[in-house]
Design a protein around this motif. Structure first.
Motif, short mmCIF file in Angstrom:
data_model
loop_
_atom_site.label_atom_id
_atom_site.label_comp_id
_atom_site.label_asym_id
_atom_site.label_seq_id
_atom_site.Cartn_x
_atom_site.Cartn_y
_atom_site.Cartn_z
N ALA A 182 0.64 -1.22 0.11
CA ALA A 182 -0.09 0.00 -0.03
C ALA A 182 0.72 1.14 -0.02
O ALA A 182 0.50 2.43 -0.62
CB ALA A 182 -1.04 -0.07 1.10
N GLU A 183 2.18 1.05 0.46
CA GLU A 183 2.97 2.53 0.89
C GLU A 183 3.77 2.74 -0.46
O GLU A 183 4.09 3.63 -0.88
CB GLU A 183 3.52 2.43 2.17
CG GLU A 183 2.83 2.23 3.29
CD GLU A 183 3.58 2.21 4.56
OE1 GLU A 183 4.89 1.77 4.58
OE2 GLU A 183 2.91 2.25 5.69
N ARG A 184 4.54 1.48 -0.84
CA ARG A 184 5.46 1.61 -1.87
C ARG A 184 5.07 1.35 -3.22
O ARG A 184 5.60 1.54 -4.39
CB ARG A 184 6.62 0.76 -1.32
CG ARG A 184 7.20 1.23 -0.05
CD ARG A 184 8.63 0.68 0.06
NE ARG A 184 9.27 1.03 1.22
CZ ARG A 184 10.60 0.96 1.33
NH1 ARG A 184 11.48 0.68 0.30
NH2 ARG A 184 11.04 1.21 2.62
N CYS A 185 4.15 0.39 -3.42
CA CYS A 185 3.54 -0.17 -4.82
C CYS A 185 2.70 0.69 -5.51
O CYS A 185 1.48 0.47 -5.18
CB CYS A 185 3.58 -1.62 -4.60
SG CYS A 185 4.71 -2.62 -4.01
N GLU A 214 5.60 1.49 -20.66
CA GLU A 214 5.43 2.40 -19.12
C GLU A 214 4.61 1.30 -18.17
O GLU A 214 5.23 1.27 -17.14
CB GLU A 214 4.45 3.23 -19.61
CG GLU A 214 5.13 4.30 -20.53
CD GLU A 214 4.07 5.51 -20.80
OE1 GLU A 214 2.87 5.24 -20.61
OE2 GLU A 214 4.53 6.57 -21.28
N LEU A 215 3.83 0.56 -18.77
CA LEU A 215 3.16 -0.57 -17.74
C LEU A 215 4.22 -1.35 -17.18
O LEU A 215 4.36 -1.72 -15.99
CB LEU A 215 2.01 -1.31 -18.40
CG LEU A 215 1.57 -2.53 -17.46
CD1 LEU A 215 0.65 -1.89 -16.29
CD2 LEU A 215 0.29 -3.29 -18.43
N VAL A 216 5.09 -2.19 -18.16
CA VAL A 216 6.01 -3.08 -17.59
C VAL A 216 6.92 -2.44 -16.57
O VAL A 216 7.41 -2.85 -15.48
CB VAL A 216 7.03 -3.63 -18.59
CG1 VAL A 216 8.22 -4.12 -18.19
CG2 VAL A 216 6.02 -4.67 -19.60
N THR A 217 7.44 -1.05 -16.99
CA THR A 217 8.13 -0.17 -16.08
C THR A 217 7.51 -0.18 -14.76
O THR A 217 8.06 -0.32 -13.69
CB THR A 217 8.32 1.15 -16.64
OG1 THR A 217 9.26 0.97 -17.79
CG2 THR A 217 9.11 2.03 -15.48
N ALA A 218 6.36 0.23 -14.58
CA ALA A 218 5.73 0.43 -13.28
C ALA A 218 5.55 -1.00 -12.59
O ALA A 218 5.72 -0.67 -11.43
CB ALA A 218 4.11 0.99 -13.60
N LEU A 219 5.36 -1.82 -13.22
CA LEU A 219 5.12 -3.18 -12.39
C LEU A 219 6.50 -3.83 -11.92
O LEU A 219 6.78 -4.13 -10.79
CB LEU A 219 4.60 -4.30 -13.57
CG LEU A 219 3.28 -4.21 -13.90
CD1 LEU A 219 2.73 -5.25 -14.90
CD2 LEU A 219 2.22 -4.12 -12.48
N VAL A 220 7.50 -3.60 -12.69
CA VAL A 220 8.83 -4.02 -12.31
C VAL A 220 9.29 -3.06 -11.15
O VAL A 220 10.00 -3.64 -10.17
CB VAL A 220 9.89 -3.86 -13.44
CG1 VAL A 220 11.32 -4.29 -12.98
CG2 VAL A 220 9.50 -5.10 -14.53
N ALA A 225 10.27 -2.31 -5.47
CA ALA A 225 10.23 -1.50 -4.32
C ALA A 225 9.66 -2.32 -2.82
O ALA A 225 10.07 -2.14 -1.94
CB ALA A 225 9.22 -0.26 -4.71
N LEU A 226 8.81 -3.39 -3.36
CA LEU A 226 8.33 -4.35 -2.49
C LEU A 226 9.40 -5.14 -1.87
O LEU A 226 9.39 -5.30 -0.80
CB LEU A 226 7.24 -5.07 -3.02
CG LEU A 226 6.64 -6.46 -2.18
CD1 LEU A 226 6.11 -5.76 -0.88
CD2 LEU A 226 5.61 -6.94 -3.01
N LEU A 227 10.21 -5.55 -2.81
CA LEU A 227 11.50 -6.41 -2.17
C LEU A 227 12.35 -5.77 -1.28
O LEU A 227 12.81 -6.01 -0.16
CB LEU A 227 12.13 -6.99 -3.44
CG LEU A 227 11.50 -8.05 -4.23
CD1 LEU A 227 12.19 -8.31 -5.45
CD2 LEU A 227 11.23 -9.20 -3.45
N ASP A 228 12.63 -4.14 -1.66
CA ASP A 228 13.46 -3.58 -0.73
C ASP A 228 12.73 -2.91 0.35
O ASP A 228 13.54 -2.62 1.37
CB ASP A 228 13.68 -2.13 -1.80
CG ASP A 228 14.77 -1.06 -1.09
OD1 ASP A 228 15.67 -1.61 -0.79
OD2 ASP A 228 14.22 -0.06 -0.62
#
Length: 364
Positions: A182-185, A214-220, A225-228
């Motif tokens: 919720a905070e990072r993705c 742009e969609l792939v960039t957002a998802l990756v 960010a979630l892993l971090d």
């Protein structure tokens, strides 16, 4: 479900009434006479460790049905129909003539428990031991090698679907991850107006290459960010489903993408890679399934089954299920390993196989 077997015969027991009609040497007669010694209750005790209640179907019955099902190539529903209406099956499994078979879903339950146990091939191992003990293939020094692709019911997922599904899975499996999402993705929602709680297809112009990138960039970047934001080292060390979810997210975030055309890989811009990753995961639902093809025209998703057969008797002496792709799972690599490990071979062996087995290592 598992129940105990009883030595007492039913008044309408098919084996008692017509067991003499079963052909000598047939698998039906063999199971009718020996299934209780082949498949004792203790062989399956670890599959149902709970002491609460006692499942109703004896292990010897399920094991006998699985053997007959495999020999005849029947589906679960066809197998239980045969147990209900075919007297040979009833005699082999110890069923009375008027008994109805169990529900077909029980076979699914047993296979799942066998597959997740420490001895997933125990039924095959018992049958193979009997083959060796009885000398059914003694002196027969030829073996046929073959393999086939077993289709998986799971649907193949594209990169976008895998990334969204795996972010959701991490949110379910990893404690505290839902808050991190919720905070990072937030990039997916900023681009499409849809968050990871939406099951709808992202709303973009799918025929526009720039919009797809742009969609792939957002998802990756959301995945990274979630892993971090998680303590990946601690989660991985603890193991279990949270560790599996984290590892799979890291894999799908990198296997199909590469830096954008004019990117140096440090500015966070990505696109679908112009190549296929080796050993590519095709679905987050079943990460072990792979894409493969036996011919140029026939493409399948699933697993590869390898078998060693004694050609005169038709008995399978070794089997193995592997991923459908990758050099470690090739016909020649697995075939060589199985022939060397075959306990029924006692001397020089003549191996028969098609060109897929004609590698240098295999011939050596």
């Amino acid at each position: 479900m598992r129940g105990g077997s009883s030595p007492q015969r039913d008044v309408l027991d098919v084996e008692s009434l017509a067991g003499h009609l079963l052909p000598v040497g047939s698998v039906f007669r063999f199971l009718a006479e020996h299934r209780d010694r082949l498949f004792p209750d203790a062989l399956f005790a670890d599959l149902f460790p709970s002491g609460r209640g006692r499942p109703s179907i004896p292990g010897e019955v399920i094991a006998s049905v699985i053997v007959l099902q495999s020999l005849h190539g029947l589906s679960d529903r066809e197998a239980v129909d045969a147990l209900t209406f075919d007297l040979r099956w009833k005699a082999a499994c110890g069923y009375p003539v008027d008994a109805k078979a169990f529900d077909a879903s029980s076979l699914t339950v047993w296979r799942a428990r066998l597959a997740s146990s420490e001895r997933p091939q125990r039924i095959f191992e018992v049958v193979r031991d009997v083959i060796a003990a009885t000398g059914a293939v003694k002196g027969r020094q030829r073996r046929v090698l073959d393999s086939t692709i077993l289709d998986d019911a799971v649907a193949r997922q594209d990169t976008v679907t895998q990334l969204i599904a795996q972010v959701r899975r991490v949110g379910r499996e990893v404690p505290g991850a839902h808050q991190v999402i919720a905070e990072r993705c937030t990039r997916l929602a900023a681009l499409t107006g849809q968050g990871y709680d939406s099951t709808a297809k992202p709303r973009i112009a799918w025929d526009d290459a720039q919009a797809r990138d742009e969609l792939v960039t957002a998802l990756v970047n959301d995945a990274l960010a979630l892993l971090d934001g998680l303590d990946v080292e601690t989660i991985t060390a603890a193991g279990g489903k949270p560790a599996e979810a984290i590892a799979l997210l890291a894999l799908v975030a990198g296997q199909d993408v590469e830096p954008a055309e004019d990117s140096d890989g440090t500015d966070g811009r990505w696109r679908i890679a112009r190549r296929v990753a080796p050993d590519r995961v095709i679905s987050t639902v079943d990460p072990q399934a792979r894409h493969a093809h036996k011919t140029v025209e026939r493409r399948q998703d699933g697993f590869k089954a390898h078998v060693v057969i004694e050609p005169d008797t038709g008995l399978a002496t070794m089997v193995e299920l592997t991923k459908a792709a990758g050099p470690d799972n090739s016909d020649a690599t697995v075939g060589a390993r199985l022939v060397v490990a075959d306990p029924t071979i006692t001397g020089p062996v003549e191996v028969l196989g098609d060109s897929a087995y004609a590698t240098g290592d295999m011939l050596a």
